[in-house]
Design a protein around this motif. Structure first.
Motif, PDB file in Angstrom:
ATOM      1  N   SER A  13       0.812  -1.222   0.000  1.00  0.00           N
ATOM      2  CA  SER A  13       0.000   0.000   0.000  1.00  0.00           C
ATOM      3  C   SER A  13       0.844   1.269   0.000  1.00  0.00           C
ATOM      4  CB  SER A  13      -0.940   0.001   1.206  1.00  0.00           C
ATOM      5  OG  SER A  13      -0.195  -0.012   2.411  1.00  0.00           O
ATOM      6  N   SER A  41      -5.792  -8.106   7.562  1.00  0.00           N
ATOM      7  CA  SER A  41      -4.691  -7.541   6.776  1.00  0.00           C
ATOM      8  C   SER A  41      -4.795  -7.955   5.314  1.00  0.00           C
ATOM      9  CB  SER A  41      -3.348  -7.981   7.361  1.00  0.00           C
ATOM     10  OG  SER A  41      -3.117  -9.362   7.142  1.00  0.00           O
ATOM     11  N   TYR A  42      -5.224  -9.189   5.061  1.00  0.00           N
ATOM     12  CA  TYR A  42      -5.336  -9.633   3.671  1.00  0.00           C
ATOM     13  C   TYR A  42      -6.562  -9.043   2.974  1.00  0.00           C
ATOM     14  CZ  TYR A  42      -1.242 -12.467   3.273  1.00  0.00           C
ATOM     15  OH  TYR A  42       0.066 -12.854   3.168  1.00  0.00           O
ATOM     16  N   VAL A  43      -7.572  -8.688   3.744  1.00  0.00           N
ATOM     17  CA  VAL A  43      -8.684  -7.940   3.162  1.00  0.00           C
ATOM     18  C   VAL A  43      -8.171  -6.580   2.676  1.00  0.00           C
ATOM     19  CG1 VAL A  43     -10.877  -6.774   3.658  1.00  0.00           C
ATOM     20  CG2 VAL A  43     -10.465  -9.089   4.515  1.00  0.00           C
ATOM     21  N   LEU A  44      -7.346  -5.921   3.490  1.00  0.00           N
ATOM     22  CA  LEU A  44      -6.776  -4.629   3.104  1.00  0.00           C
ATOM     23  C   LEU A  44      -5.812  -4.784   1.926  1.00  0.00           C
ATOM     24  CD1 LEU A  44      -6.077  -3.156   6.662  1.00  0.00           C
ATOM     25  CD2 LEU A  44      -8.001  -2.653   5.149  1.00  0.00           C
ATOM     26  N   LEU A  58      -5.925  -7.138  -0.443  1.00  0.00           N
ATOM     27  CA  LEU A  58      -6.726  -7.368  -1.653  1.00  0.00           C
ATOM     28  C   LEU A  58      -7.381  -6.086  -2.133  1.00  0.00           C
ATOM     29  CD1 LEU A  58      -8.422 -10.807  -0.836  1.00  0.00           C
ATOM     30  CD2 LEU A  58      -6.680 -10.348  -2.578  1.00  0.00           C
ATOM     31  N   LYS A  59      -7.825  -5.256  -1.196  1.00  0.00           N
ATOM     32  CA  LYS A  59      -8.434  -3.980  -1.567  1.00  0.00           C
ATOM     33  C   LYS A  59      -7.420  -3.100  -2.292  1.00  0.00           C
ATOM     34  CE  LYS A  59     -10.856  -0.003   0.415  1.00  0.00           C
ATOM     35  NZ  LYS A  59     -11.325   0.645   1.677  1.00  0.00           N
ATOM     36  N   THR A  60      -6.180  -3.092  -1.800  1.00  0.00           N
ATOM     37  CA  THR A  60      -5.127  -2.300  -2.433  1.00  0.00           C
ATOM     38  C   THR A  60      -4.750  -2.870  -3.793  1.00  0.00           C
ATOM     39  OG1 THR A  60      -4.234  -1.728  -0.251  1.00  0.00           O
ATOM     40  CG2 THR A  60      -2.798  -1.385  -2.141  1.00  0.00           C
ATOM     41  N   LEU A 108      -6.579  -4.663  -5.843  1.00  0.00           N
ATOM     42  CA  LEU A 108      -7.650  -4.450  -6.836  1.00  0.00           C
ATOM     43  C   LEU A 108      -7.680  -3.022  -7.357  1.00  0.00           C
ATOM     44  CD1 LEU A 108     -10.551  -6.525  -5.215  1.00  0.00           C
ATOM     45  CD2 LEU A 108      -9.168  -7.129  -7.214  1.00  0.00           C
ATOM     46  N   SER A 109      -7.077  -2.113  -6.586  1.00  0.00           N
ATOM     47  CA  SER A 109      -7.036  -0.719  -7.046  1.00  0.00           C
ATOM     48  C   SER A 109      -5.901  -0.475  -8.039  1.00  0.00           C
ATOM     49  CB  SER A 109      -6.873   0.223  -5.846  1.00  0.00           C
ATOM     50  OG  SER A 109      -5.600   0.030  -5.222  1.00  0.00           O
ATOM     51  N   ARG A 140      -0.856  -6.168 -10.474  1.00  0.00           N
ATOM     52  CA  ARG A 140      -1.611  -6.951  -9.492  1.00  0.00           C
ATOM     53  C   ARG A 140      -0.920  -8.274  -9.198  1.00  0.00           C
ATOM     54  NH1 ARG A 140      -7.803  -6.423 -11.836  1.00  0.00           N
ATOM     55  NH2 ARG A 140      -8.016  -4.146 -11.620  1.00  0.00           N
TER      56      ARG A 140
END
Length: 317
Positions: A129, A219-222, A224-226, A228-229, A236
């Motif tokens: 991130s 942390s892995y949700v965050l 993956l969110k980063t 995907l952006s 990716r």
């Protein structure tokens, strides 16, 4: 009371167990377990030495990896010691102090490794991130503070365990279910009130490894969110590839523990050696597999190891 004292005196030691139902094969079983132990020692010591000697690897990711290798080494030394004594010498007796000390070190390295894996997840979040601020955020001082925080948390929750066990009377049996001393296994043998021990043991599991696992998932949700952006497909994949080794470490450490817990509570009644093998997977497989995964997936460490062997060959010739 006199009857209790007489029974307590009779059990002056604990008896650790090999693999139930496979006692006749202990000598043959010692071969793969000895190979696993040697592989664990070689792999983790090699990673620690390579990171220690190569200044270019003194960065957050590899410093955390050296902590993981140290905890794996400590966990394997704590567990394999009694297992191999059983397989080689049929030596099953352990004094109460020796058993409590082994239990303390096993659970200490277990909780320490859980904390290190969480710290490595935090490292991956920052790297993906905020790549430009990565070096300024995770400085050597910050890494040292994180390591000390993990160590202090681990020791603080583990020190009371052997102290609480010393007040118990053991008069039901002295045969443990595993090849090493574990807190839940020990308190099952007590004829005293173990309510405090059980509650405190559950508190340790939930407040350390349970909380760590939830934070790793978050942390892995965050992550993956980063990811995907990121607009480019190649970007990716590159970002996700940096997490592969850590995901493997998470799976190796937490999956056997969760499966064993689910089997004990909700699964069908299975032979005792199935539960013993599942417990062995939790304590023995991560120290063996983590060095292999990180050497295979981490080019920098793999290159340093190859370079060391190439240096030795001309010197020997």
């Amino acid at each position: 009371m006199s009857l209790l004292n007489a029974t307590e005196f009779r059990f002056s030691t604990f008896l650790v167990t090999g693999i139930p139902g496979l006692e006749a094969m202990h000598m043959w079983l010692s071969i793969p377990f000895t190979a696993m132990f040697l592989l664990t020692l070689t792999g983790n010591i090699t990673i620690m030495l390579v990171i220690w000697n190569e200044r270019s690897l003194h960065v957050p990711m590899y410093l955390f990896l050296s902590m993981l290798a140290a905890s794996d080494l400590g966990l394997s030394l704590s567990t394999f010691s009694t297992m191999l004594r059983i397989f080689w010498l049929e030596a099953r007796e352990m004094s109460f102090p020796a058993c409590f000390i082994q239990m303390f070190f096993i659970h200490t390295f277990q909780v320490f490794e859980s904390g290190v894996i969480l710290a490595m997840a935090f490292d991956r979040i920052i790297a993906i991130s905020k790549p430009l601020q990565y070096a300024s955020i995770l400085t050597s001082g910050v890494i040292l503070k994180i390591g000390l925080a993990i160590l202090i948390r681990t020791v603080a929750v583990q020190v009371p365990l052997p102290i609480l066990l010393r007040r118990l009377h053991f008069c039901r049996s002295n045969v443990l279910s595993h090849s090493y001393c574990l807190h839940p296994d020990i308190i099952k043998l007590s004829c005293s009130n173990t309510r405090i021990n059980s509650i405190f043991g559950l508190f340790i599991v939930l407040s350390t490894m349970g909380l760590d696992f939830l934070l790793i998932l978050l942390s892995y949700v965050l992550i993956l969110k980063t990811v995907l952006s990121i607009t480019s497909h190649g970007g990716r994949l590159k970002a996700l590839n940096t997490c592969t080794s850590h995901v493997c470490a998470v799976i190796l450490f937490f999956t056997p523990m969760i499966c064993l817990s689910m089997l004990h509570r909700f699964g069908p009644k299975l032979p005792s050696h199935v539960y013993v093998l599942m417990a062995n997977m939790h304590f023995l497989i991560p120290p063996v597999m983590n060095p292999i995964v990180y050497v295979v997936k981490t080019k920098q460490i793999r290159d340093r190891i190859i370079r060391i062997f190439h240096r030795k060959r001309p010197e020997e010739s």
